[in-house]
Enzyme design. Sequence first.
Site, PDB file in Angstrom:
ATOM      1  CB  SER A  85     -61.229-138.335 -19.110  1.00  0.00           C
ATOM      2  OG  SER A  85     -61.597-138.123 -20.448  1.00  0.00           O
ATOM      3  CB  THR A 138     -56.751-136.032 -18.668  1.00  0.00           C
ATOM      4  OG1 THR A 138     -57.990-136.305 -19.313  1.00  0.00           O
ATOM      5  CG2 THR A 138     -55.623-136.771 -19.375  1.00  0.00           C
ATOM      6  CG  ASP A 258     -63.677-135.405 -24.313  1.00  0.00           C
ATOM      7  OD1 ASP A 258     -64.132-136.469 -24.754  1.00  0.00           O
ATOM      8  OD2 ASP A 258     -64.110-134.844 -23.291  1.00  0.00           O
ATOM      9  CG  ASP A 300     -58.850-139.880 -22.563  1.00  0.00           C
ATOM     10  OD1 ASP A 300     -59.052-139.621 -23.777  1.00  0.00           O
ATOM     11  OD2 ASP A 300     -59.233-139.130 -21.650  1.00  0.00           O
TER      12      ASP A 300
HETATM   13 MG    MG Z   1     -59.140-134.614 -20.233  1.00  0.00          MG
HETATM   14 ZN    ZN Z   2     -65.362-136.561 -22.751  1.00  0.00          ZN
END
Ligand code: MG
Ligand code: ZN
Length: 366
Positions: A85, A138, A258, A300
């Site tokens: 990320s 991120t 995620d 991402d």
């Molecule tokens: Mg993230």
């Molecule tokens: Zn991850």
Amino acid sequence: MRFRSFSFLIGLSFLVLTACSFRNIHSTEAPGKEPTNIILFIGDGMGIAHINAAMTISSTPLALEKFPFSGFSKTFSYDNYVTDSGAGGTAIASGVKTNNGMIGMGPDSVAVESIMDLAHRKGLATGLVSTSSLTHATPASFVAHNIDRSNYEEIAKDFLKGTIDVFIGGGEDQFRNRNDSVDLTVKLTKQGYDVVYTIDALMKSTNNKLAGLLAKDHMEQELTGRRGMLELMTSKAIETLSRNEKGFVLMVEGSQIDWGGHASDIRYVASEMLDFDRAVGVAKKFAESNGETLIVVTADHETGGLTLTEGSEEQHWVSVIFSTTDHTGVMVPVFSYGPGAERFSGIHDNTFYFPEFLDLLGIRKK
Ligand code: MG
Ligand code: ZN
């Protein structure tokens, strides 16, 4: 510009009525080609199967299903077919491929400017919203420059540069319970930020510079306590940033899609996905009434190698297989709405967003 102060805390019937009247006013105007505002949504780890699972489980259509344009983004990093990320966020924020684990710099360790750096310099308001700590990879990619994404306390310091007007997420400990004993919130307050620690205080704040540190580290899961907060965080960020007549750039992250993928937990994935989509819906409502706002929703990378093996559209369930507990190299979807949205259809690289955003906002890179 009267719609900039649009409040999200009004009743639904009023919302429907005003949305209709906004549309009537705008129906006589030619649609603008370039946006004043950009809202970028990043679903961390959000692949097509994650969205598809949420669509099947939900009894009502997702906000994403109503986006007019869609496409795909390739996600590989400078040094790996499968990105993390940090490199993924840096590519989206700054248009530069870097090594996995790095934040806001190229593989040569030279810092690169992000869309937020450039928008801030041009006088636009900027914002970051995240359900992880704000120092996590991120959101960090849009504000910080660091050789290692795990240098959380150094990354927190980069928020003192003032390039982000509104930041809302977790991470209180990285700002004021630090190894160097420096309380960054004291400095933020001196810089004119209203620093708040609860969702109620956040919603009540009328300050243009706003730091919402809503958890010691990461925020809770949607399922176990965060319920509905991402929508409120998103609406508060939009309400605050939209006071700037020059426009704004906002990034909203659904961080924990995620983590559901890493945990091979479809309930976690789907609940975070639906929560993320509700935040997208909040922004879409604003963009529909505002008429000058581009929304881009992407990821991402994909996490979990998720496959749907069985399911029912009528009974709203799916059976799934995760093929890995890590990220994968598969392309991720892109959805877009508003002025300039058509540019984001087709297959592009993850370095594609940055130059397009600059061009749409009329920002020249120095
Ligand atoms: Mg993230
Ligand atoms: Zn991850």
